[in-house]
Motif scaffolding. Structure first.
Motif, PDB file in Angstrom:
ATOM      1  N   GLN A  75     -53.223  -5.196  -3.848  1.00  0.00           N
ATOM      2  CA  GLN A  75     -53.734  -6.077  -4.879  1.00  0.00           C
ATOM      3  C   GLN A  75     -53.502  -5.435  -6.246  1.00  0.00           C
ATOM      4  OE1 GLN A  75     -57.830  -7.065  -4.300  1.00  0.00           O
ATOM      5  NE2 GLN A  75     -57.823  -8.679  -5.812  1.00  0.00           N
ATOM      6  N   LEU A  76     -53.091  -6.260  -7.201  1.00  0.00           N
ATOM      7  CA  LEU A  76     -52.792  -5.765  -8.541  1.00  0.00           C
ATOM      8  C   LEU A  76     -53.708  -6.424  -9.552  1.00  0.00           C
ATOM      9  CD1 LEU A  76     -48.897  -5.971  -8.412  1.00  0.00           C
ATOM     10  CD2 LEU A  76     -50.310  -3.952  -8.083  1.00  0.00           C
ATOM     11  N   HIS A 119     -43.143  -4.015  -5.520  1.00  0.00           N
ATOM     12  CA  HIS A 119     -42.432  -4.069  -4.233  1.00  0.00           C
ATOM     13  C   HIS A 119     -42.088  -2.644  -3.827  1.00  0.00           C
ATOM     14  CE1 HIS A 119     -38.258  -3.157  -5.417  1.00  0.00           C
ATOM     15  NE2 HIS A 119     -38.407  -3.977  -6.451  1.00  0.00           N
ATOM     16  N   TYR A 142     -39.861  -9.081  -6.397  1.00  0.00           N
ATOM     17  CA  TYR A 142     -41.204  -8.562  -6.210  1.00  0.00           C
ATOM     18  C   TYR A 142     -42.018  -9.380  -5.210  1.00  0.00           C
ATOM     19  CZ  TYR A 142     -40.140  -5.490 -10.052  1.00  0.00           C
ATOM     20  OH  TYR A 142     -39.557  -4.518 -10.835  1.00  0.00           O
ATOM     21  N   ASP A 143     -42.841  -8.663  -4.451  1.00  0.00           N
ATOM     22  CA  ASP A 143     -43.644  -9.288  -3.398  1.00  0.00           C
ATOM     23  C   ASP A 143     -45.089  -9.547  -3.811  1.00  0.00           C
ATOM     24  OD1 ASP A 143     -41.897  -6.999  -1.345  1.00  0.00           O
ATOM     25  OD2 ASP A 143     -41.494  -9.145  -1.488  1.00  0.00           O
ATOM     26  N   TYR A 144     -45.608  -8.721  -4.677  1.00  0.00           N
ATOM     27  CA  TYR A 144     -47.027  -8.793  -5.016  1.00  0.00           C
ATOM     28  C   TYR A 144     -47.175  -8.944  -6.522  1.00  0.00           C
ATOM     29  CZ  TYR A 144     -46.984  -6.631  -0.430  1.00  0.00           C
ATOM     30  OH  TYR A 144     -46.720  -6.348   0.885  1.00  0.00           O
ATOM     31  N   TRP A 145     -48.106  -9.784  -6.925  1.00  0.00           N
ATOM     32  CA  TRP A 145     -48.294 -10.094  -8.342  1.00  0.00           C
ATOM     33  C   TRP A 145     -49.768 -10.010  -8.722  1.00  0.00           C
ATOM     34  CZ3 TRP A 145     -44.428 -11.269 -11.840  1.00  0.00           C
ATOM     35  CH2 TRP A 145     -43.139 -11.396 -11.308  1.00  0.00           C
ATOM     36  N   ALA A 181     -53.565  -0.824  -9.104  1.00  0.00           N
ATOM     37  CA  ALA A 181     -53.285  -1.252  -7.741  1.00  0.00           C
ATOM     38  C   ALA A 181     -54.379  -0.783  -6.793  1.00  0.00           C
ATOM     39  CB  ALA A 181     -51.938  -0.700  -7.293  1.00  0.00           C
ATOM     40  N   GLY A 193     -53.306  -0.342  -1.070  1.00  0.00           N
ATOM     41  CA  GLY A 193     -52.042   0.143  -0.529  1.00  0.00           C
ATOM     42  C   GLY A 193     -51.780   1.555  -0.997  1.00  0.00           C
ATOM     43  N   ALA A 227     -46.167  -6.651 -11.231  1.00  0.00           N
ATOM     44  CA  ALA A 227     -45.734  -6.992  -9.890  1.00  0.00           C
ATOM     45  C   ALA A 227     -45.271  -5.734  -9.169  1.00  0.00           C
ATOM     46  CB  ALA A 227     -44.613  -8.025  -9.943  1.00  0.00           C
ATOM     47  N   TYR A 267     -44.744   2.172  -4.235  1.00  0.00           N
ATOM     48  CA  TYR A 267     -44.375   0.924  -4.894  1.00  0.00           C
ATOM     49  C   TYR A 267     -43.693   1.103  -6.239  1.00  0.00           C
ATOM     50  CZ  TYR A 267     -46.929  -1.467  -1.287  1.00  0.00           C
ATOM     51  OH  TYR A 267     -47.326  -1.948  -0.077  1.00  0.00           O
ATOM     52  N   GLN A 324     -52.705 -11.115 -11.757  1.00  0.00           N
ATOM     53  CA  GLN A 324     -53.090 -12.422 -12.265  1.00  0.00           C
ATOM     54  C   GLN A 324     -52.633 -12.692 -13.683  1.00  0.00           C
ATOM     55  OE1 GLN A 324     -54.858  -9.838 -12.558  1.00  0.00           O
ATOM     56  NE2 GLN A 324     -56.020  -9.993 -14.450  1.00  0.00           N
TER      57      GLN A 324
END
Length: 121
Positions: free
Chosen positions: A1-2, A96, A108-111, A22, A25, A94, A30, A113
């Motif tokens: 989570q970011l 990855h 990128y996989d995760y973003w 972050a 993870g 973001a 990343y 807000q």
């Protein structure tokens, strides 16, 4: 989570520091990128820092912004100096964990807000 934070309202020529923290993870795995999106425009690449501390930059900001990462706090910083009205946008971070591909949003996989940056002239 970011989690992106640090946006705000500044005058032209002033600075802001954005943070991307972050959780959930292994941060050191990343690559982290920053993107911005102004109203009515597509999301654009700003900068990225790899897990090996390599950097990629948008030509428009390279001379004014810096990027860094702090492994102790799982945070990537985007220091934005000499801000101009054209820098105003929502800024997203973001992540990855692949070895290549740092400048396109689809890499990128995760973003996070997003955090709003407003620059008055």
């Amino acid at each position: 989570q970011l989690q992106a934070s640090g946006g705000g309202l500044v005058q032209a020529g002033e600075s802001l520091r954005l943070s991307c923290t972050a959780s959930g993870g292994t941060f050191s795995y990343y690559n982290i990128g920053w993107f911005c999106q102004a109203p009515g425009k597509e999301r654009e690449f700003v900068a990225a820092i790899t897990r090996n501390y390599g950097e990629s930059w948008s030509r428009s900001v390279k001379s004014r912004f810096t990027i860094s990462r702090d492994a102790a706090t799982n945070t990537v910083y985007l220091q934005m100096n000499s801000l101009q009205p054209e820098d105003a946008a929502v800024y997203f971070c973001a992540a990855h964990d692949r070895r290549s591909g740092f400048t396109r949003a689809r890499d990128y996989d995760y973003w996070g807000q997003g955090t709003l940056v407003t620059v008055s002239s």
